[in-house]
Write a protein that holds these residues in place. Structure first.
Motif, PDB file in Angstrom:
ATOM      1  N   TYR A 434       0.838  -1.201   0.000  1.00  0.00           N
ATOM      2  CA  TYR A 434       0.000   0.000   0.000  1.00  0.00           C
ATOM      3  C   TYR A 434       0.873   1.250   0.000  1.00  0.00           C
ATOM      4  CZ  TYR A 434      -3.495  -3.431   1.112  1.00  0.00           C
ATOM      5  OH  TYR A 434      -4.297  -4.537   1.066  1.00  0.00           O
ATOM      6  N   ARG A 435       0.424   2.258  -0.695  1.00  0.00           N
ATOM      7  CA  ARG A 435       1.203   3.482  -0.895  1.00  0.00           C
ATOM      8  C   ARG A 435       0.410   4.693  -0.434  1.00  0.00           C
ATOM      9  NH1 ARG A 435       4.661  -0.361  -1.390  1.00  0.00           N
ATOM     10  NH2 ARG A 435       5.039  -1.167  -3.485  1.00  0.00           N
ATOM     11  N   GLN A 436       1.140   5.688   0.011  1.00  0.00           N
ATOM     12  CA  GLN A 436       0.504   6.971   0.304  1.00  0.00           C
ATOM     13  C   GLN A 436       0.397   7.773  -0.990  1.00  0.00           C
ATOM     14  OE1 GLN A 436       2.888   8.781   3.369  1.00  0.00           O
ATOM     15  NE2 GLN A 436       2.237   7.299   4.919  1.00  0.00           N
ATOM     16  N   MET A 437      -0.745   8.446  -1.150  1.00  0.00           N
ATOM     17  CA  MET A 437      -1.004   9.233  -2.352  1.00  0.00           C
ATOM     18  C   MET A 437      -0.977  10.718  -1.988  1.00  0.00           C
ATOM     19  SD  MET A 437      -1.284   6.713  -4.402  1.00  0.00           S
ATOM     20  CE  MET A 437      -1.553   7.749  -5.841  1.00  0.00           C
ATOM     21  N   HIS A 438      -0.224  11.493  -2.768  1.00  0.00           N
ATOM     22  CA  HIS A 438      -0.039  12.911  -2.481  1.00  0.00           C
ATOM     23  C   HIS A 438      -0.447  13.725  -3.711  1.00  0.00           C
ATOM     24  CE1 HIS A 438       2.838  11.370   0.609  1.00  0.00           C
ATOM     25  NE2 HIS A 438       3.176  10.542  -0.358  1.00  0.00           N
ATOM     26  N   LEU A 439      -1.193  14.779  -3.488  1.00  0.00           N
ATOM     27  CA  LEU A 439      -1.503  15.730  -4.553  1.00  0.00           C
ATOM     28  C   LEU A 439      -0.729  17.000  -4.232  1.00  0.00           C
ATOM     29  CD1 LEU A 439      -3.104  16.440  -7.119  1.00  0.00           C
ATOM     30  CD2 LEU A 439      -5.018  17.103  -5.649  1.00  0.00           C
ATOM     31  N   VAL A 440       0.172  17.396  -5.126  1.00  0.00           N
ATOM     32  CA  VAL A 440       1.122  18.463  -4.803  1.00  0.00           C
ATOM     33  C   VAL A 440       0.992  19.634  -5.776  1.00  0.00           C
ATOM     34  CG1 VAL A 440       2.752  16.865  -3.747  1.00  0.00           C
ATOM     35  CG2 VAL A 440       2.983  17.433  -6.174  1.00  0.00           C
ATOM     36  N   GLY A 441       1.345  20.822  -5.258  1.00  0.00           N
ATOM     37  CA  GLY A 441       1.298  22.030  -6.065  1.00  0.00           C
ATOM     38  C   GLY A 441       2.092  23.137  -5.414  1.00  0.00           C
ATOM     39  N   ALA A 442       1.651  24.357  -5.628  1.00  0.00           N
ATOM     40  CA  ALA A 442       2.432  25.524  -5.236  1.00  0.00           C
ATOM     41  C   ALA A 442       2.772  25.546  -3.751  1.00  0.00           C
ATOM     42  CB  ALA A 442       1.667  26.791  -5.602  1.00  0.00           C
ATOM     43  N   HIS A 443       1.951  24.942  -2.924  1.00  0.00           N
ATOM     44  CA  HIS A 443       2.199  24.961  -1.477  1.00  0.00           C
ATOM     45  C   HIS A 443       2.611  23.592  -0.952  1.00  0.00           C
ATOM     46  CE1 HIS A 443       0.496  28.932  -1.655  1.00  0.00           C
ATOM     47  NE2 HIS A 443      -0.587  28.447  -2.215  1.00  0.00           N
ATOM     48  N   GLY A 444       3.178  22.777  -1.805  1.00  0.00           N
ATOM     49  CA  GLY A 444       3.550  21.438  -1.387  1.00  0.00           C
ATOM     50  C   GLY A 444       2.349  20.508  -1.473  1.00  0.00           C
ATOM     51  N   ALA A 445       2.317  19.521  -0.583  1.00  0.00           N
ATOM     52  CA  ALA A 445       1.218  18.555  -0.617  1.00  0.00           C
ATOM     53  C   ALA A 445      -0.033  19.156   0.011  1.00  0.00           C
ATOM     54  CB  ALA A 445       1.614  17.291   0.127  1.00  0.00           C
ATOM     55  N   LEU A 446      -1.192  18.850  -0.575  1.00  0.00           N
ATOM     56  CA  LEU A 446      -2.469  19.256   0.014  1.00  0.00           C
ATOM     57  C   LEU A 446      -2.765  18.302   1.156  1.00  0.00           C
ATOM     58  CD1 LEU A 446      -4.327  19.989  -3.323  1.00  0.00           C
ATOM     59  CD2 LEU A 446      -3.620  21.653  -1.599  1.00  0.00           C
ATOM     60  N   VAL A 447      -2.840  18.859   2.360  1.00  0.00           N
ATOM     61  CA  VAL A 447      -2.914  18.007   3.549  1.00  0.00           C
ATOM     62  C   VAL A 447      -4.354  17.582   3.839  1.00  0.00           C
ATOM     63  CG1 VAL A 447      -0.852  19.038   4.538  1.00  0.00           C
ATOM     64  CG2 VAL A 447      -3.125  19.973   5.108  1.00  0.00           C
ATOM     65  N   ARG A 448      -4.465  16.666   4.782  1.00  0.00           N
ATOM     66  CA  ARG A 448      -5.778  16.121   5.134  1.00  0.00           C
ATOM     67  C   ARG A 448      -5.681  15.554   6.550  1.00  0.00           C
ATOM     68  NH1 ARG A 448      -9.321  11.586   1.676  1.00  0.00           N
ATOM     69  NH2 ARG A 448     -11.302  12.439   2.373  1.00  0.00           N
ATOM     70  N   PRO A 449      -6.751  15.652   7.327  1.00  0.00           N
ATOM     71  CA  PRO A 449      -6.711  15.019   8.646  1.00  0.00           C
ATOM     72  C   PRO A 449      -6.375  13.536   8.524  1.00  0.00           C
ATOM     73  CG  PRO A 449      -8.622  16.440   8.484  1.00  0.00           C
ATOM     74  CD  PRO A 449      -8.006  16.386   7.101  1.00  0.00           C
TER      75      PRO A 449
END
Ligand code: ZN
Length: 489
Positions: A434-449
């Motif tokens: 299993y892998r962690q999925m990251h959506l990234v952009g101008a401010h780095g990764a979009l975080v989530r609780p």
């Protein structure tokens, strides 16, 4: 968590990337899901996501090699999903812990049609022979699966999906291109790696597709009966109504297979006229063969230096910029209007650079996101040029980790600056796939609780009873595959 930065500069780069979330709860994590599976994304199956009316939709390979989709609402910074959007014909139950048991070729590609319905194509590595003969390719080296098309039941709503049985089962390396009037082009390789690369056009938002059109021809080599001409290609929007094709050649040893691939090529389709041409504008007859490709579309003859598929984008004048991994380098190419500029290796000399993707801001300014592996660990960073690609300087570091390594997607379609690329990360210490999925952009990764990003349920319990990966079997399989990776078959 991605926290193991190894130098002060990387630490501050990462800190800076997450600083946007200074008021977030301490339990926020830099990934939106933990149920990517195997190799969940690649730059080849693309786009993995699209920004449409304020929402970024992203798709990846999840448990059972099934397609999963999540949505990020930019205005409210809220995540929806992920949800399972379909069933892959290639998955095994229970989820495996031996990477050799996964096929990894059925990763989803995503597009949003002009009515807002979301489409995914996924689930095949050439099509299982039980589904019938393949008119445009061969069953070879374990082709399997069933290329599958699903569409959201409602526009802009990822909660419910239906299968649309309107494409051949045999495809792999599925890629969507949406031209400005909304027509959809589905590109893929029509079978095992001795197969034509084709496209199918839909003018009715994916309800129906015209028959496959062969773009790149597979055949026994004219130079040798012990070689088959084979290709790896990448398609995307060019300027206006054009579609670009960047590709490499695989001289597949006959009757077996080999790992070599070489050269770099470029051509383009004018979707108004349906005519393909080379970079100078000379018309090409379809399908393009090895002979016509060498004569009319070759960028560089790389000889014994191994290339793999790259990505391509055009500047405002419609001139192509391309990158291809070549040997240990990532090579940048640019058409200056008269000739191909001498290729330049992007990145630090002697360090292993991985494939990535890039934005063309002007004919001379390009920003590229690349993965890099050093003795210190793994990182994703910007590399920038302002002199037409002659020199490249490292920019901001997006993500860095000592133990977690990253897989990159191609750029999200119509990307919001905050969400340009999808990443999957893994730690070799984890005894599962299993892998962690990251959506990234101008401010780095979009975080989530953290609690919202947890989607494994009881899967870790289910796999506990599986025997550990058999190293001898894996080694034998590796040798049989000649050390080939996912995108090599
Ligand atoms: Zn081959």
């Amino acid at each position: 968590m991605i926290h193991s930065v190894t130098t002060l500069s990387r630490f501050f780069a990462l800190l800076g990337s997450l600083a946007v979330c200074g008021v977030c709860a301490a339990a926020d994590v830099a990934y939106f899901a933990d149920n990517g599976y195997g190799n969940p994304i690649s730059s080849l199956q693309h786009p993995v996501g699209e920004h449409y009316q304020g929402v970024t939709y992203v798709a990846y390979q999840g448990p059972h090699e099934d397609p999963y989709i999540a949505a990020y609402v930019h205005a409210t910074a809220q995540w929806i999903g992920p949800v399972q959007a379909g069933v892959s014909a290639m998955g095994k139950s229970p989820d495996q812990i031996d990477p050799g048991e996964l096929d990894n070729h059925g990763k989803p590609a995503l597009v949003v049609d002009r009515q807002g319905y979301i489409h995914l194509v996924f689930g095949s590595h050439g099509g299982d022979p039980k589904y019938g003969r393949n008119p445009l390719g061969e069953f070879f080296m374990g082709t399997k699966g069933k290329m599958t098309h699903v569409v959201s039941v409602k526009p802009g709503d990822i909660s419910a999906w239906r299968v649309v049985d309107n494409i051949p089962v045999h495809g792999t390396y599925n890629q969507w291109v949406k031209v400005p009037n909304g027509d959809l082009y589905l590109f893929y390789r029509h079978g095992g790696h001795r197969s034509d690369w084709v496209y199918q056009k839909s003018v009715d938002d994916g309800r129906t597709f015209a028959a496959p059109v062969s773009v790149l021809k597979h055949k026994v080599s004219a130079a040798s009966p012990t070689v088959n001409d084979s290709w790896y290609a990448w398609f995307d929007n060019g300027r206006g109504d054009t579609i670009t094709a960047s590709y490499i050649y695989h001289p597949c040893a006959n009757p077996k297979h080999n790992a070599h691939r070489q050269n770099t090529y470029y051509m383009q389709l004018d979707t108004q006229s349906g005519q393909w041409s080379n970079v100078q504008g000379a018309r090409l007859a379809l399908p393009v063969t090895k002979e016509s490709a060498d004569k009319l579309t070759l960028i560089e003859d790389t000889g014994t230096v191994r290339t793999t598929h790259g990505t391509a984008h055009v500047d405002a004048a419609g001139r192509p910029h391309l990158v291809f991994p070549a040997g240990k380098d990532v090579r940048y190419y640019r058409w200056d209007g008269k000739a191909w500029q001498k290729p330049v290796a992007v990145g630090a000399a002697g360090e292993r650079m991985h494939d990535g993707d890039f934005f063309v801001d002007s004919p001379t300014s390009v920003r590229m996101l690349l993965a890099q592996t050093t003795e210190a660990g793994h990182e994703i960073a910007w590399w920038n040029t302002t002199d037409g690609g002659l020199t490249w300087l490292k920019g901001a570091v997006f993500m860095a980790s000592k133990e977690r390594s990253f897989n990159l997607s191609a750029m999200i379609r119509n990307a919001h600056p905050d969400a340009v690329m999808l990443l999957a990360s893994r730690s070799p210490a984890e005894p599962h796939l299993y892998r962690q999925m990251h959506l990234v952009g101008a401010h780095g990764a979009l975080v989530r609780p953290a609690a919202e990003a947890s989607h494994l349920g009881d899967r870790l319990e289910h796999i506990k009873s599986l025997p550990p990966p058999n190293k001898d079997k894996a080694e034998a399989k590796r040798k049989k595959k000649l050390g080939l990776g996912d995108d090599d078959l």
